[in-house]
Motif scaffolding. Structure first.
Motif, mmCIF file in Angstrom:
data_model
loop_
_atom_site.group_PDB
_atom_site.id
_atom_site.type_symbol
_atom_site.label_atom_id
_atom_site.label_comp_id
_atom_site.label_asym_id
_atom_site.label_seq_id
_atom_site.Cartn_x
_atom_site.Cartn_y
_atom_site.Cartn_z
ATOM 1 N N LEU A 497 1.387 -43.026 49.520
ATOM 2 C CA LEU A 497 1.715 -42.084 48.452
ATOM 3 C C LEU A 497 1.100 -42.539 47.140
ATOM 4 N N GLY A 498 1.085 -43.838 46.891
ATOM 5 C CA GLY A 498 0.468 -44.353 45.662
ATOM 6 C C GLY A 498 -1.022 -44.066 45.614
ATOM 7 N N ILE A 499 -1.702 -44.198 46.759
ATOM 8 C CA ILE A 499 -3.150 -43.903 46.783
ATOM 9 C C ILE A 499 -3.410 -42.432 46.495
ATOM 10 N N VAL A 500 -2.568 -41.553 47.046
ATOM 11 C CA VAL A 500 -2.729 -40.117 46.777
ATOM 12 C C VAL A 500 -2.551 -39.828 45.294
ATOM 13 N N LEU A 501 -1.535 -40.438 44.678
ATOM 14 C CA LEU A 501 -1.309 -40.219 43.251
ATOM 15 C C LEU A 501 -2.474 -40.756 42.414
ATOM 16 N N VAL A 502 -3.030 -41.903 42.803
ATOM 17 C CA VAL A 502 -4.175 -42.458 42.080
ATOM 18 C C VAL A 502 -5.371 -41.506 42.175
ATOM 19 N N LEU A 503 -5.608 -40.957 43.353
ATOM 20 C CA LEU A 503 -6.716 -40.015 43.522
ATOM 21 C C LEU A 503 -6.522 -38.772 42.667
ATOM 22 N N LEU A 504 -5.288 -38.261 42.604
ATOM 23 C CA LEU A 504 -5.022 -37.081 41.781
ATOM 24 C C LEU A 504 -5.206 -37.390 40.300
ATOM 25 N N LEU A 505 -4.778 -38.577 39.859
ATOM 26 C CA LEU A 505 -4.959 -38.964 38.459
ATOM 27 C C LEU A 505 -6.443 -39.079 38.110
ATOM 28 N N ILE A 506 -7.220 -39.656 39.012
ATOM 29 C CA ILE A 506 -8.662 -39.772 38.764
ATOM 30 C C ILE A 506 -9.311 -38.396 38.738
ATOM 31 N N LEU A 507 -8.899 -37.517 39.646
ATOM 32 C CA LEU A 507 -9.498 -36.194 39.726
ATOM 33 C C LEU A 507 -9.253 -35.389 38.458
ATOM 34 N N PHE A 508 -8.046 -35.468 37.900
ATOM 35 C CA PHE A 508 -7.689 -34.669 36.731
ATOM 36 C C PHE A 508 -7.778 -35.460 35.428
ATOM 37 N N CYS A 509 -8.378 -36.634 35.459
ATOM 38 C CA CYS A 509 -8.503 -37.444 34.249
ATOM 39 C C CYS A 509 -9.395 -36.724 33.240
ATOM 40 N N PRO A 510 -8.909 -36.485 32.007
ATOM 41 C CA PRO A 510 -9.709 -35.743 31.020
ATOM 42 C C PRO A 510 -10.786 -36.580 30.347
ATOM 43 N N PHE A 511 -10.740 -37.889 30.518
ATOM 44 C CA PHE A 511 -11.707 -38.751 29.841
ATOM 45 C C PHE A 511 -13.021 -38.793 30.620
ATOM 46 N N ASN A 512 -14.073 -39.165 29.907
ATOM 47 C CA ASN A 512 -15.409 -39.183 30.500
ATOM 48 C C ASN A 512 -15.584 -40.444 31.342
ATOM 49 N N TYR A 515 -17.670 -39.786 36.585
ATOM 50 C CA TYR A 515 -18.378 -38.520 36.796
ATOM 51 C C TYR A 515 -17.502 -37.317 36.448
ATOM 52 N N ARG A 516 -17.126 -37.233 35.173
ATOM 53 C CA ARG A 516 -16.214 -36.176 34.738
ATOM 54 C C ARG A 516 -16.786 -34.787 34.986
ATOM 55 N N SER A 517 -18.071 -34.573 34.676
ATOM 56 C CA SER A 517 -18.646 -33.239 34.852
ATOM 57 C C SER A 517 -18.579 -32.790 36.305
ATOM 58 N N SER A 518 -18.819 -33.696 37.247
ATOM 59 C CA SER A 518 -18.749 -33.338 38.669
ATOM 60 C C SER A 518 -17.313 -33.078 39.091
ATOM 61 N N ARG A 519 -16.372 -33.868 38.567
ATOM 62 C CA ARG A 519 -14.957 -33.642 38.905
ATOM 63 C C ARG A 519 -14.489 -32.293 38.400
ATOM 64 N N PHE A 520 -14.859 -31.951 37.168
ATOM 65 C CA PHE A 520 -14.433 -30.668 36.615
ATOM 66 C C PHE A 520 -15.108 -29.502 37.329
ATOM 67 N N PHE A 521 -16.348 -29.707 37.762
ATOM 68 C CA PHE A 521 -17.027 -28.668 38.541
ATOM 69 C C PHE A 521 -16.286 -28.430 39.858
ATOM 70 N N LEU A 522 -15.829 -29.514 40.491
ATOM 71 C CA LEU A 522 -15.058 -29.382 41.734
ATOM 72 C C LEU A 522 -13.732 -28.679 41.487
ATOM 73 N N ILE A 523 -13.049 -29.055 40.408
ATOM 74 C CA ILE A 523 -11.763 -28.420 40.091
ATOM 75 C C ILE A 523 -11.950 -26.927 39.830
ATOM 76 N N GLN A 524 -13.011 -26.580 39.108
ATOM 77 C CA GLN A 524 -13.277 -25.171 38.831
ATOM 78 C C GLN A 524 -13.536 -24.390 40.116
ATOM 79 N N SER A 525 -14.302 -24.980 41.034
ATOM 80 C CA SER A 525 -14.579 -24.297 42.298
ATOM 81 C C SER A 525 -13.306 -24.148 43.131
#
Length: 773
Positions: A497-512, A515-525
């Motif tokens: 469960l901790g690994i899943v939460l870490v992955l979600l935090l990295i995915l939605f991290c607003p800081f640069n 690879y923030r641009s690629s993460r946000f592109f994935l979230i948008q899709s």
């Protein structure tokens, strides 16, 4: 690097058929060289004893060090070629080369060379002329758009310009007002002057300006003519963002596109114009590169001809190239300079460095630290796998009593990370082969230049996730509970469960970071996939939805996470998920969701694009949904034979339709009358057998998808969960193979249509009457 390889590496892939066929002309020259070597012998001079042979030219009189043959006058009779421009009514100008030495031995081969050379040159110049005409038309349209944008900017910002000491003009009004009627802030500065000052700064800050130009710019304010606001009465705005709310509003009520003169409207219009200018500038850069590379190719091939035949034909032919439209046209260069000046002035606030960095984004650099960490993480992951194997044998876990409980609870938790890592590894391999065979995947996906991930970056992320998950597996290898507490240690049980939460935090991290641009592109899709019917469907959206259809077991693992940690007893590795009717219902609903998204996307494209094939594609996904529903009914009705027959029949139909669609529609293969039998006319891979192997693998691995529908879970020497995981991995591998050939087919479609740029919507639409006028 030889010029042939450099020429191939510098070509625009979508225009590759419009370039000069350098390799073919080079092959013709090789044939001429072989013929000359076979039929021409070099005369030798021998000494009296005949012990030494030398070329006769060694005994020719010395011409001197300062004399140059190339400057000596040549007679007209010595000219090898004569190039003429032929003008025909109703057709474009064509160039034809007359070879004057065709009667010589081997002249037929040289005549063939010049005929093919003329064909290539006419092809290049006609394509270039056509593209220049297109960009000039687009430049006119951008000019019209800029007129409206400047008028809208004046209307919204209401800037004022000061004339002398007493008079100011409000550009948003119809006349000049007195200084007493103008609002002056407390700081003595007018906010409306900010933008106009910035433009004036650009106009007078050029280093190349002379003193006379400076004086002329200072006096030009006397004749300043503001932008006409009447143009705003004849245009409609087209900047409403496509959101679920706006889509529903357009369906329920008539949408209005009149200008409201708001700052938000101006901001959106400027964003669209910025994108349009960037895309237009990239087109000009590639068109200029196309012109230069083809001129260089003609120069290289003619020099090779002169070297092989010992003639001096390159001078006359290259003079023709220089005087032709390809060599003499400067429309593209002048248009690039104008675009640069306009963009810097209106969209970069006069900052040339900022404007040029936006127009010319730098490509992503390959960093050595990425390669280092990639090797380091990969080595650590392999070491952890070896450690897990050693621990399993040392602790005899396969024979322990807690093995079955572990496979029912902990194994599905870590299986989620295994599915993600495998999919990332396959996608990393896709990127590697796309780059190797020059498939323009950043353009196809619509990625911003310089932000696309390479195969090293994706491999690095997958290896880092593998380390986290494998380290978690080692912490959860205990099969026996603590006898004192009659439970397992809580901290290791919470690691998944901790690994899943870490992955979600990295995915939605607003800081640069990461690879923030690629993460946000994935979230948008992903967001577009969730609200599929309310967004315009683009290739990244339905490509991602196709990936999700191969991750059904990953979604089921996420469902198990919720049930296990919130309604189960993770300290004792106990849960009643399989006994819950709600869990069983969601177990199959989760499997249906990816296919439902794809079917809705197909429906949206059918309505918008009027493409009947999208309707058939939607029916294919609907058949898969029916197959999953039949399997659900078969499970819920206590394994009734009738439901089993219905489930098997629907699953078989869905598998046949899916396989046919993969091979024929998505990959474009199985064409009987193509140049490559049972494949297609254009292929990227040089080895044709790879395509047949891929088709066979797709058919075989499709049967693995049958298992996810029909639920064949029994296998000797394998736990039920392990078999499900293996079958899910086979489906992910099939999807990875599908990815490469799907984008290859898309790339070849772009090549066939010379489509190298994305169409950017413009913010303003003129009334039909104004367009006709």
């Amino acid at each position: 690097m030889k010029f042939g390889k450099e020429f191939a590496s510098q070509t625009v892939q979508e225009w590759q058929e419009a370039y000069m066929d350098y390799n073919f002309l080079k092959a013709v020259l090789k044939d001429i060289l072989r013929f000359r070597q076979k039929n021409t012998t070099v005369p030798l001079a021998s000494t009296p004893r005949g012990s030494l042979g030398r070329k006769v030219s060694l005994y020719r009189a010395f011409s001197g060090l300062t004399n140059r043959y190339r400057n000596s006058p040549r007679k007209k009779d010595d000219e090898a070629i004569l190039v003429n421009a032929i003008h025909q009514e109703g057709s474009e100008e064509q160039y034809q080369t007359m070879f004057m030495m065709s009667s010589e031995e081997g002249g037929e081969s040289e005549l063939v060379f010049f005929r093919r050379l003329d064909d290539e040159f006419n092809k290049v110049i006609n394509f270039y002329r056509k593209k220049v005409e297109q960009v000039m038309e687009e430049a006119d349209e951008l000019s019209r758009q800029m007129n409206v944008l400047i008028a809208l900017r004046v209307k919204v910002e209401k800037p004022v310009v000061r004339f002398g000491e007493s008079d100011v003009i409000n550009l948003a009004s119809n006349g000049i007002s007195s200084s007493s009627s103008v609002f002056h802030p407390a700081n003595g500065k007018n906010p409306g002057l900010k933008h106009m000052d910035a433009i004036q700064e650009v106009e007078t800050s050029s280093e190349a300006q002379t003193e006379e130009e400076d004086r002329r710019d200072k006096n030009s304010i006397q004749g300043f003519r503001p932008a006409s606001l009447e143009i705003l009465d004849h245009v409609k705005i087209n900047v409403t963002p496509e959101t679920p709310i706006s889509t529903l509003r357009g369906i329920l009520m008539s949408s209005r596109s009149d200008l409201s003169f708001s700052k938000e409207e101006l901001r959106k219009a400027e964003e669209l114009m910025t994108r349009a200018f960037i895309e237009f500038y990239q087109k000009l850069r590639l068109l200029k590169s196309y012109c230069f590379m083809n001129q260089l190719a003609f120069s290289k091939i003619m020099k090779k001809y002169d070297k092989i035949t010992s003639r001096n034909a390159s001078k006359a032919y290259l003079e023709m190239v220089d005087t032709s439209y390809l060599g003499s046209s400067d429309e593209v260069t002048r248009l690039m300079e104008r675009v640069e000046a306009t963009f810097i002035k209106h969209f970069a606030n006069g900052n040339r460095g900022k404007g040029m960095n936006t127009l010319r984004p730098t490509a992503r650099r390959e960093r050595h630290r990425i390669t280092f960490f990639l090797g380091f993480f990969s080595g650590c992951a392999i070491a952890l796998i070896v450690a897990i194997i050693v621990l399993i044998h040392a602790r005899r876990i396969l024979k322990s009593e807690g093995r079955s409980r572990y496979m029912d609870t902990i194994f599905p938790l870590y299986g989620l990370f295994g599915f993600i890592v495998l999919h990332m590894l396959m996608f990393s391999g896709n990127i590697y082969f796309w780059r190797r065979y020059r498939v323009n995947y950043p353009f196809i996906f619509g990625l911003k230049q310089g932000t696309e991930l390479g195969y090293r970056e994706v491999f690095l992320l997958s290896s880092a996730l593998a380390i986290l998950s494998l380290a978690g597996v080692i912490s959860n290898l205990d099969m026996d509970m603590d006898r004192n507490t009659n439970s397992f240690n809580a901290l290791p049980e919470l690691v998944p469960l901790g690994i899943v939460l870490v992955l979600l935090l990295i995915l939605f991290c607003p800081f640069n970071l990461i690879y923030r641009s690629s993460r946000f592109f994935l979230i948008q899709s992903v967001f577009h996939c969730i609200f599929a019917p309310l967004y315009k469907v683009t290739l990244p959206d339905f490509f991602l939805a196709d990936q999700l259809t191969s991750q059904v077991q990953a979604f089921r693992s996420l469902e198990f996470y919720v049930c296990y940690y919130f309604w189960g007893n993770f300290r004792k590795r106990e849960n009643k998920c399989q006994e819950s009717d709600v869990f069983q219902a969601f177990y199959f609903v989760v499997a249906i969701i990816p296919y439902w998204i794809r079917s809705i996307q197909c429906l949206r494209r059918l309505i918008e694009e009027k493409d009947f094939m999208q309707g058939l594609n939607g029916l294919k996904y609907f058949s898969i949904i029916i197959a999953v529903a039949m399997r659900t009914s078969y499970d819920l009705n206590n394994k009734v034979v009738l439901w089993r027959i219905l489930a098997a029949a629907s699953s078989g139909i869905a598998t046949i339709l899916g396989t046919y669609w993969d091979l024929v529609i998505d990959w474009g293969l199985l064409c009987r009358n193509s140049k490559n039998p049972w494949l297609r006319d254009k292929l990227i891979l040089p080895n044709k057998s790879v395509y047949f192997v891929a088709m066979a693998l797709n058919v075989v691995l499709r049967l693995a998808w049958m298992q996810t529908v029909l639920g064949f879970y029994e296998a000797p020497f394998l736990h039920r969960k392990a078999l499900v995981a293996i079958v899910a991995c086979l489906e992910i591998i099939r999807r990875g193979i599908w990815n490469f050939f799907r984008l290859e087919n898309e790339h070849l479609n772009n090549v066939g249509k010379y489509r190298a740029f994305k169409s950017v919507p413009l913010p303003f639409n003129y009334d039909e009457e104004d367009k006709d006028a």
